[in-house]
Write a protein that holds these residues in place. Structure first.
Motif, short mmCIF file in Angstrom:
data_model
loop_
_atom_site.label_atom_id
_atom_site.label_comp_id
_atom_site.label_asym_id
_atom_site.label_seq_id
_atom_site.Cartn_x
_atom_site.Cartn_y
_atom_site.Cartn_z
N GLN A 1 0.95 -1.20 -0.11
CA GLN A 1 0.29 0.02 -0.17
C GLN A 1 0.90 1.26 0.20
O GLN A 1 0.57 2.38 -0.62
N GLU A 2 1.97 1.25 0.75
CA GLU A 2 2.82 2.23 1.00
C GLU A 2 3.79 2.51 -0.65
O GLU A 2 3.63 3.84 -1.04
N ARG A 3 4.05 1.50 -0.84
CA ARG A 3 4.92 1.46 -2.34
C ARG A 3 4.23 1.98 -3.18
O ARG A 3 4.45 2.82 -4.08
N LEU A 4 2.80 1.71 -3.44
CA LEU A 4 2.10 2.07 -4.80
C LEU A 4 1.18 3.28 -4.39
O LEU A 4 0.24 3.54 -5.22
N ARG A 5 1.15 3.79 -2.97
CA ARG A 5 0.25 5.00 -2.63
C ARG A 5 -0.99 4.70 -2.94
O ARG A 5 -1.66 5.52 -3.48
N LEU A 6 -1.61 3.51 -2.34
CA LEU A 6 -2.88 3.09 -2.38
C LEU A 6 -3.69 3.89 -1.10
O LEU A 6 -3.27 3.93 -0.18
N PRO A 7 -5.00 4.05 -1.64
CA PRO A 7 -5.84 4.81 -0.57
C PRO A 7 -6.26 3.69 0.72
O PRO A 7 -6.24 4.14 1.81
N HIS A 33 -13.34 6.15 -11.46
CA HIS A 33 -12.49 7.14 -11.51
C HIS A 33 -11.58 6.87 -10.46
O HIS A 33 -10.40 7.34 -10.49
N GLN A 34 -11.95 6.13 -9.46
CA GLN A 34 -11.48 6.16 -8.15
C GLN A 34 -10.75 4.80 -8.00
O GLN A 34 -10.21 4.38 -6.91
N LEU A 35 -11.08 3.85 -8.68
CA LEU A 35 -10.67 2.34 -8.64
C LEU A 35 -9.27 2.29 -8.84
O LEU A 35 -8.52 2.60 -9.89
N PRO A 36 -8.33 1.58 -7.93
CA PRO A 36 -6.91 1.81 -8.01
C PRO A 36 -6.59 0.69 -9.33
O PRO A 36 -6.87 -0.53 -9.13
N ILE A 37 -5.82 1.37 -10.23
CA ILE A 37 -5.45 0.19 -11.32
C ILE A 37 -3.89 0.38 -11.54
O ILE A 37 -3.47 1.50 -11.58
N VAL A 38 -3.10 -0.48 -11.65
CA VAL A 38 -1.63 -0.51 -11.98
C VAL A 38 -1.35 -1.42 -13.02
O VAL A 38 -2.18 -2.44 -13.18
N GLY A 39 -0.40 -1.51 -13.68
CA GLY A 39 0.03 -2.47 -14.62
C GLY A 39 1.47 -2.92 -14.16
O GLY A 39 2.28 -2.23 -13.70
N LYS A 57 5.08 8.97 -15.28
CA LYS A 57 5.96 8.66 -16.40
C LYS A 57 6.84 7.42 -16.14
O LYS A 57 6.79 6.48 -16.70
N ASN A 58 7.55 7.47 -15.09
CA ASN A 58 8.62 6.22 -14.69
C ASN A 58 7.93 5.37 -13.82
O ASN A 58 7.23 5.63 -12.90
N PRO A 59 8.20 3.98 -14.27
CA PRO A 59 7.61 3.07 -13.46
C PRO A 59 8.27 2.61 -12.20
O PRO A 59 9.62 3.20 -12.09
N ILE A 60 7.98 2.14 -11.18
CA ILE A 60 8.47 1.97 -10.12
C ILE A 60 8.94 0.42 -10.01
O ILE A 60 8.46 -0.73 -10.42
N PRO A 61 10.27 0.26 -10.07
CA PRO A 61 11.03 -0.93 -9.98
C PRO A 61 10.94 -1.63 -8.57
O PRO A 61 11.04 -1.20 -7.49
N LEU A 62 10.55 -2.98 -8.83
CA LEU A 62 10.48 -3.77 -7.48
C LEU A 62 11.37 -4.90 -7.48
O LEU A 62 11.51 -5.66 -8.51
N TYR A 112 3.65 0.24 -13.38
CA TYR A 112 3.22 1.28 -13.87
C TYR A 112 1.89 1.94 -13.16
O TYR A 112 1.04 1.12 -13.02
N LEU A 113 2.13 3.32 -12.74
CA LEU A 113 0.97 3.80 -12.05
C LEU A 113 0.49 5.00 -12.88
O LEU A 113 0.80 5.69 -13.99
N PRO A 114 -0.82 5.04 -12.76
CA PRO A 114 -1.72 6.20 -13.46
C PRO A 114 -1.05 7.66 -13.24
O PRO A 114 -0.62 7.72 -12.07
#
Length: 712
Positions: free
Chosen positions: A405-411, A560-566, A589-594, A584-586
Motif C-alpha cells: 500500500q505504501e509503495r504504490l500509494r494506495l488509498p 475514476h477512483q478504482l486503483p489500477i496498476v500495470g 511517467k517512470n515505472p516503479i522497479p520492484l 506502472y502507475l496512472p
C-alpha cells in the motif's frame, strides 16, 4: 419479549431426549442443538439470571421467532440427527468444519485381482477400502510413497495394466512384480495387500510378527530374494516407529487426543493420533465464529470429524461406473478411546453412535490424572502453538500488504487484489482471465474467464476486433468485468444483457480462510460479499499501453477512483542483464522497479503468474471445444450420451439429419423426445416422418425431391 408462539411451545416441551431448532423472524434455522431432556435444556436458554455465558445467547434471544423440537428414542439418535441437520441447514451459530470434504484419503481396491493403493479426494461406492482422511496432502502422499517403496503393489492404472506388453521401470527397481506381463502368485499378492492395510491402520506389532515368520520361512526355503523383500519391509516399519515419539509406554490402546485453544470466537483444535503407545500423526483444524462453549465445540468436532459422509455422482468417478449416485461412507479410523479436554453434553450417546459406526466399543474420556493428562496437556500445547503460528502468518501478511500500500500509494490496504490477462493462439480462441487474491491467498471462488466475442464495446466503438489485438480484447474483458462490478455496487442494479460474460467459477476447496478484517475500499474480504464486487486493487499484465486500456475501460463506466496498476514482466536488455519487474502507475511517467525478493512484489508476481496459467487453461479449453464441436451440440434436448449414440450409429451429424424417424428410434437410447428435438433443430432435414410404400415412393414427400435438396 419472546413471541407468543415461542412461549406456547416452551410450556408444552416434552421431557424426552431429542433435537431443538431455533429460528429467526424469517423462519430460517439459526441454531441446532441436542438434549437429554428437551424441556429442561430449551427452557434454560430463556431463564433470567442463568449461567449460560455463550456469546451468541443475547443475539439469539433478540432474533428468535420460532422453535421446533424433534423427539428421538435416545441420545444416540439425537446425536445423529443433530449432525445431519447441521450439515444440511448450516445454521449461523453452530460450529461448521467448512473444509471437511477437502482432505485426501488412500484407496485400496481389495476387490480387484491386482489391487493398488492410490490417493483420492472423493470416496466412491465401489467396494474398495478408504483410509483417512489425512489432514494434509503431504501426510497422505508420504504414506503412499513409503508403501510403494517397500510393499510390492502395482502403481499403474487399470488401463495400463491390461494394455502393457513389457514391464515398466517399477519392475526393474524391484518395486512391482509386474502382474501386467508375468505370472504372479495371487496368494502372495493378496498377502502384500493385507500387509499394506495393516501398515496404514497402525497394526505394526502384528505385522512385524507376520513379516518375521515369512522372512525366516523364505530363508529356510532358500528363497533369499523374497526374504530380502520381507527384511526391507521390516526396516520400513522400524523406520516409521523410530520417527514416532513414545508417549505412553504401558498403554497399547489406540486413541485420539483432542486439544483445544481459543481466543474469543477463534478456536484451534488439534488431534493427536496415538497408536501402540506412540504418537503417529498430528492434525490441526481452525474454527472461526465459534460463539459457543468448549463442550459444544468438542461435541461438534467429534460428530463432524468422525461422521463425514459424502454423496458421489457417477460422472465424478474415473474407472467403473457401477454404484453411481449411491451414498457412500468414507472409512474413518475411529479409535477405541477419544481423550477430550471436557466432556460434551450427551457424550454417552456420541460414544454409542461412534461404536456403531466403528464396529467396536468407543470410550470418550476426560482424564483427571495419569498418563492421559500428560497427553491432553501436549495436545492443548500444540493447539496453542498452532494458533499463535497462524496468527504470526496473518500478521506477516498484513505487514506485507501495508508495504504494498505504501509503495504504490494506495488509498486503502489492498486486502483483495485482482489481475487480468489475455491469452490467444494466433489471434484465435481469445480468452480473458481475471484471478483474485484475498489477504494474500488465491481466492479461486472469484476466478472468472471471459470468451472474447470479437467485437469492440459500444462505448469504445472499435467495430470488429482484429485477430491478435490484445488491447481491444483487454478493453472488452475489463469493460464486462467492471460493468458487473458497478451493477453489484448499485442499490438498484440494472440487469445485464443475456449471456454477458462467459464467467466460469472454479473449485471451492483450495482457498484457505483469511484473517478477520477487510479493507475499506471497493471490496471486502468477507464470505458474504458479492462475487462481482470490485477489488481494492486491480492489476493488468503489461506496461503503459495495457494500463491505459484498463483506465479507459474503468473511466467509461464512471470508475475514476478504482486503483489500477500495470505490472510488466521481466525482460533482458541487449547486454544480457535481467531487469526487475516494473509497476506502472496512472499519471506517472517512470515505472516503479520492484526488487525480485521484495515483499511488495511477492503478491503481485504470484497473482500475475496465476493469471497466465488460468488464461492459458481457458484458451486451451475453448480451442478443444471448438475443434470437437458438432452440430448436435447445439440441439436442445440432446445430451452427450445421446449424441455419442447417434454419431456411433450414423457416422456424422449430416447422417443424423438425413435419417428418418424409424432409423433414429431404432438406435438404443433414442426416444421420441430426442427425435422431436432433432426435427425442431433441423426442420429441413425431414419435414415429416417419411414412410415408403411398396413402390419405393413416399406418401408424405414429393417423389422427385432429391435427398440433397431435402437437407439443404
Amino acid at each position: 419479549m419472546l413471541p407468543e408462539v415461542v412461549q406456547e411451545k416452551l410450556r408444552a416441551l416434552p421431557a424426552e431426549s431429542g433435537v431443538y431448532l431455533f429460528k429467526d423472524q424469517k423462519s430460517e434455522v439459526v441454531y441446532v442443538g441436542k438434549a437429554k431432556s428437551l424441556r429442561s435444556r430449551v427452557r434454560s436458554y430463556f431463564q433470567s439470571g442463568g449461567s449460560d455465558s455463550r456469546l451468541f445467547i443475547p443475539h439469539l434471544l433478540e432474533t428468535i421467532g420460532d422453535l421446533d423440537t424433534i423427539v428421538t428414542a435416545n441420545e444416540k439418535e439425537a446425536t445423529i440427527l443433530e449432525n445431519t441437520l447441521i450439515k444440511e441447514l448450516r445454521p449461523r451459530y453452530n460450529v461448521k468444519l467448512r473444509d471437511d470434504k477437502e482432505y485426501l484419503s488412500l484407496r485400496l481396491n481389495v476387490n480387484h485381482a491386482w489391487p493398488r493403493l492410490d490417493v483420492v479426494r472423493r470416496p466412491s461406492a465401489d467396494g474398495a477400502r478408504y483410509f483417512g482422511p489425512y489432514h494434509s496432502a503431504t501426510a497422505a502422499r508420504r504414506t503412499l510413497h513409503l508403501i510403494n517403496k517397500h510393499f510390492q503393489l502395482r502403481t499403474c492404472s487399470d488401463l495400463e495394466l491390461t494394455s502393457r506388453r513389457r514391464p515398466c521401470l517399477q519392475y526393474q527397481i524391484k518395486r512391482c512384480p509386474a502382474p501386467c506381463v508375468y505370472e504372479v502368485d495371487p496368494a502372495w499378492y493378496k498377502d502384500q495387500t493385507r500387509a499394506v492395510a495393516m501398515f496404514i491402520e497402525g497394526r505394526h506389532d502384528e505385522l512385524t510378527r507376520e513379516l518375521h515368520d515369512r522372512m525366516h520361512r523364505s530363508a529356510q526355503e532358500m528363497r533369499f530374494e523374497l526374504a530380502a523383500v520381507y527384511r526391507d519391509q521390516l526396516r520400513a516399519i522400524e523406520q516409521v516407529r523410530a520417527s514416532q515419539r513414545v508417549v505412553v509406554a504401558d498403554d497399547e490402546v489406540e486413541k485420539d487426543v483432542i486439544g483445544l485453544y481459543r481466543e474469543g470466537d477463534l478456536v484451534e483444535v488439534v488431534i493427536l493420533h496415538v497408536r501402540g503407545g506412540r504418537l503417529g500423526d498430528v492434525g490441526t483444524y481452525a474454527i472461526k465464529h465459534a460463539e459457543i462453549p468448549e463442550e459444544e465445540i468438542v461435541a461438534a468436532f467429534i460428530a463432524q470429524h468422525y461422521g463425514r459422509e459424502q454423496r458421489v455422482r457417477g460422472e465424478e468417478r474415473e474407472e467403473d461406473e457401477e454404484g453411481a449416485g449411491e451414498e457412500v461412507r468414507e472409512e474413518i479410523l475411529v479409535p477405541r478411546e477419544i481423550v477430550v479436554p471436557c466432556l460434551p453434553e450427551g457424550h454417552a450417546g456420541i460414544a454409542e453412535w461412534l461404536a456403531e459406526r466403528a464396529g467396536h466399543k468407543v470410550a470418550i474420556v476426560h482424564p483427571k490424572r495419569g498418563a492421559r493428562v500428560d497427553l491432553l496437556t501436549m495436545a492443548n500445547d500444540n493447539a496453542r502453538h498452532s494458533f499463535l503460528e497462524k496468527r504470526r502468518v496473518s500478521d506477516s501478511v498484513d505487514e506485507r500488504l501495508a508495504q504494498l500500500q505504501e509503495r504504490l500509494r494506495l488509498p486503502t490496504l489492498p486486502r483483495r487484489i485482482e489481475c487480468c490477462d489475455i491469452s490467444h493462439l494466433g489471434g484465435g480462441d481469445t480468452v480473458g482471465a481475471v484471478v483474485a487474491m484475498t489477504d494474500g491467498v488465491l481466492d479461486k471462488k472469484r476466478y472468472r474467464t471471459f470468451h472474447v466475442r470479437g467485437t469492440g464495446s459500444a462505448e469504445r466503438g472499435a467495430g470488429e476486433l482484429h485477430a491478435g489485438d490484445d488491447y481491444a480484447a483487454m478493453y472488452e474483458v475489463l469493460a464486462r468485468r467492471f460493468r458487473r462490478g458497478v451493477a453489484a455496487a448499485s442499490p438498484y442494479p440494472n440487469p445485464l444483457p443475456e449471456g454477458e460474460g462467459a464467467e466460469t467459477p472454479l473449485s471451492r476447496d483450495v482457498s484457505a480462510p483469511s484473517p478477520e478484517g477487510g479493507g475499506s475500499g471497493w471490496g471486502s474480504a468477507t464470505e458474504e460479499s458479492d462475487p462481482w464486487e470490485l477489488p481494492d486493487l486491480f492489476v493488468v499484465d503489461g506496461g503503459r499501453g495495457q494500463l491505459g486500456v484498463a483506465l479507459a475501460a474503468a473511466r467509461d463506466l464512471g470508475l475514476h477512483q478504482l486503483p489500477i496498476v500495470g505490472l510488466a514482466k521481466e525482460k533482458e536488455n541487449v547486454m544480457g542483464e535481467t531487469l526487475v519487474d516494473r509497476v506502472y502507475l496512472p499519471g506517472q511517467k517512470n515505472p516503479i522497479p520492484l526488487k525480485t525478493h521484495s515483499a511488495s512484489l511477492f503478491f503481485l508476481a504470484r497473482l500475475r503468474d496465476e493469471a497466465h496459467r488460468f488464461s492459458n487453461r481457458g484458451r486451451e479449453k475453448r480451442g478443444k471445444a471448438r475443434r470437437f464441436h458438432s452440430a448436435l451440440d447445439d440441439v436442445r434436448g440432446i445430451g452427450p450420451t445421446t449424441k455419442k449414440a447417434l454419431l456411433k450409429a450414423l457416422g456424422s451429424a449430416i447422417g443424423v439429419q438425413r435419417a428418418d424417424d424409424a432409423t433414429l428410434l431404432a438406435i438404443p437410447g433414442v426416444n421420441k423426445r430426442h427425435v422431436a428435438a432433432l426435427r425442431k433443430a433441423f426442420p429441413a432435414a425431414a419435414p415429416a416422418p417419411i414412410a415408403l410404400d411398396a413402390s419405393g415412393t413416399s406418401d408424405t414427400a414429393p417423389a422427385e425431391t432429391a435427398p440433397d435438396e431435402a437437407t439443404t
